[in-house]
Design an enzyme around this catalytic site. Structure first.
Site, mmCIF file in Angstrom:
data_model
loop_
_atom_site.group_PDB
_atom_site.id
_atom_site.type_symbol
_atom_site.label_atom_id
_atom_site.label_comp_id
_atom_site.label_asym_id
_atom_site.label_seq_id
_atom_site.Cartn_x
_atom_site.Cartn_y
_atom_site.Cartn_z
ATOM 1 N N GLY A 1 -3.075 -4.083 -3.448
ATOM 2 C CA GLY A 1 -3.403 -2.883 -2.690
ATOM 3 C C GLY A 1 -2.507 -1.745 -3.128
ATOM 4 O O GLY A 1 -1.428 -1.962 -3.693
ATOM 5 N N GLN B 1 1.764 6.180 -2.558
ATOM 6 C CA GLN B 1 2.511 5.387 -3.532
ATOM 7 C C GLN B 1 2.369 5.913 -4.961
ATOM 8 O O GLN B 1 3.109 5.493 -5.843
ATOM 9 C CB GLN B 1 2.073 3.923 -3.490
ATOM 10 C CG GLN B 1 2.449 3.216 -2.208
ATOM 11 C CD GLN B 1 2.010 1.785 -2.262
ATOM 12 O OE1 GLN B 1 0.879 1.454 -1.909
ATOM 13 N NE2 GLN B 1 2.900 0.918 -2.745
ATOM 14 N N CYS C 1 5.921 -5.128 -2.004
ATOM 15 C CA CYS C 1 5.319 -3.808 -2.150
ATOM 16 C C CYS C 1 5.656 -3.255 -3.529
ATOM 17 O O CYS C 1 6.804 -3.363 -3.975
ATOM 18 C CB CYS C 1 5.842 -2.882 -1.057
ATOM 19 S SG CYS C 1 5.170 -1.222 -1.089
ATOM 20 N N LEU C 2 4.671 -2.641 -4.166
ATOM 21 C CA LEU C 2 4.907 -2.056 -5.477
ATOM 22 C C LEU C 2 5.927 -0.925 -5.418
ATOM 23 O O LEU C 2 6.594 -0.647 -6.415
ATOM 24 C CB LEU C 2 3.588 -1.534 -6.066
ATOM 25 C CG LEU C 2 2.534 -2.599 -6.369
ATOM 26 C CD1 LEU C 2 1.245 -1.949 -6.848
ATOM 27 C CD2 LEU C 2 3.043 -3.595 -7.397
ATOM 28 N N HIS D 1 -1.124 -3.264 5.670
ATOM 29 C CA HIS D 1 0.001 -2.817 4.849
ATOM 30 C C HIS D 1 -0.307 -1.447 4.235
ATOM 31 O O HIS D 1 0.518 -0.531 4.296
ATOM 32 C CB HIS D 1 0.268 -3.865 3.762
ATOM 33 C CG HIS D 1 1.363 -3.514 2.817
ATOM 34 N ND1 HIS D 1 2.565 -4.184 2.799
ATOM 35 C CD2 HIS D 1 1.446 -2.570 1.839
ATOM 36 C CE1 HIS D 1 3.343 -3.664 1.853
ATOM 37 N NE2 HIS D 1 2.685 -2.683 1.258
ATOM 38 N N GLU D 2 -1.498 -1.304 3.655
ATOM 39 C CA GLU D 2 -1.854 -0.040 2.994
ATOM 40 C C GLU D 2 -2.055 1.082 4.001
ATOM 41 O O GLU D 2 -1.650 2.224 3.756
ATOM 42 C CB GLU D 2 -3.087 -0.216 2.102
ATOM 43 C CG GLU D 2 -2.923 -1.223 0.979
ATOM 44 C CD GLU D 2 -1.640 -1.082 0.171
ATOM 45 O OE1 GLU D 2 -1.150 0.054 -0.009
ATOM 46 O OE2 GLU D 2 -1.113 -2.109 -0.289
ATOM 47 N N HIS E 1 1.148 2.642 4.981
ATOM 48 C CA HIS E 1 1.634 3.641 4.016
ATOM 49 C C HIS E 1 1.110 5.035 4.347
ATOM 50 O O HIS E 1 1.812 6.027 4.160
ATOM 51 C CB HIS E 1 1.226 3.277 2.587
ATOM 52 C CG HIS E 1 2.152 2.334 1.910
ATOM 53 N ND1 HIS E 1 3.481 2.624 1.650
ATOM 54 C CD2 HIS E 1 1.935 1.099 1.400
ATOM 55 C CE1 HIS E 1 4.038 1.604 1.024
ATOM 56 N NE2 HIS E 1 3.126 0.658 0.859
#
Length: 153
Positions: free
Chosen positions: A46, A51, A88-89, A130-131, A134
């Site tokens: 995701g 991000q 997380c990226l 999660h997304e 953000h």
């Protein structure tokens, strides 16, 4: 398509509440496509627009069963509870356990500017939550317990 550089924790864009998308036009479609390419290249499941430096309410998610490209996603129903590991990226090399709803219903605009409703459970529900966090300036480490650094291989 193009790949973006993933913004890392500490960048102020990750803490802003993202702006709603008025419509999914060619610019937003291009953003979605490039985000998907970036996510796949980074081996993520995701990615949210903040991000990659864009304060817009856009996410992409693919846990292995198909790509979702969504604008203005919102959770309209949730139930149950799960507790599990996340990474997380934007926070490379860090994992932690996060409590999330087991089941969610997400309403959003798809890449064709059509309203869609998605039912998700388990890992897919976790990825959507999660997304969407953000988009509200929340990073998983804000909610995580048992945070630890791992060595990327």
């Amino acid at each position: 398509m193009a790949r973006y550089k993933v913004v890392l924790t500490g960048d102020p864009v990750l803490r802003k509440i993202s702006k709603p998308v008025k419509e999914v036009n060619d610019h937003i479609k291009r953003l979605m496509d490039n985000m998907a390419e970036t996510m796949y290249h980074a081996k993520g499941v995701g990615l949210a627009a903040p991000q990659v430096g864009y304060s817009k309410r856009v996410i992409v998610v693919d846990i292995g069963d198909g790509l979702y490209k969504l604008a203005n996603p919102e959770i309209i129903h949730s139930s149950g509870l799960q507790d599990g590991p996340e990474g997380c990226l934007s926070v490379p090399g860090t994992i932690g356990d996060v409590k999330r709803s087991e089941n969610v219903t997400v309403r959003a605009l798809n890449e064709n500017n059509e309203e869609v409703t998605i039912e998700a459970s388990g890992f897919k529900a976790r990825a959507f939550q999660h997304e969407i966090d953000h988009l509200n300036g929340i990073i998983f480490t804000d909610k995580a317990t048992n945070i630890e650094q791992v060595v990327n291989q």
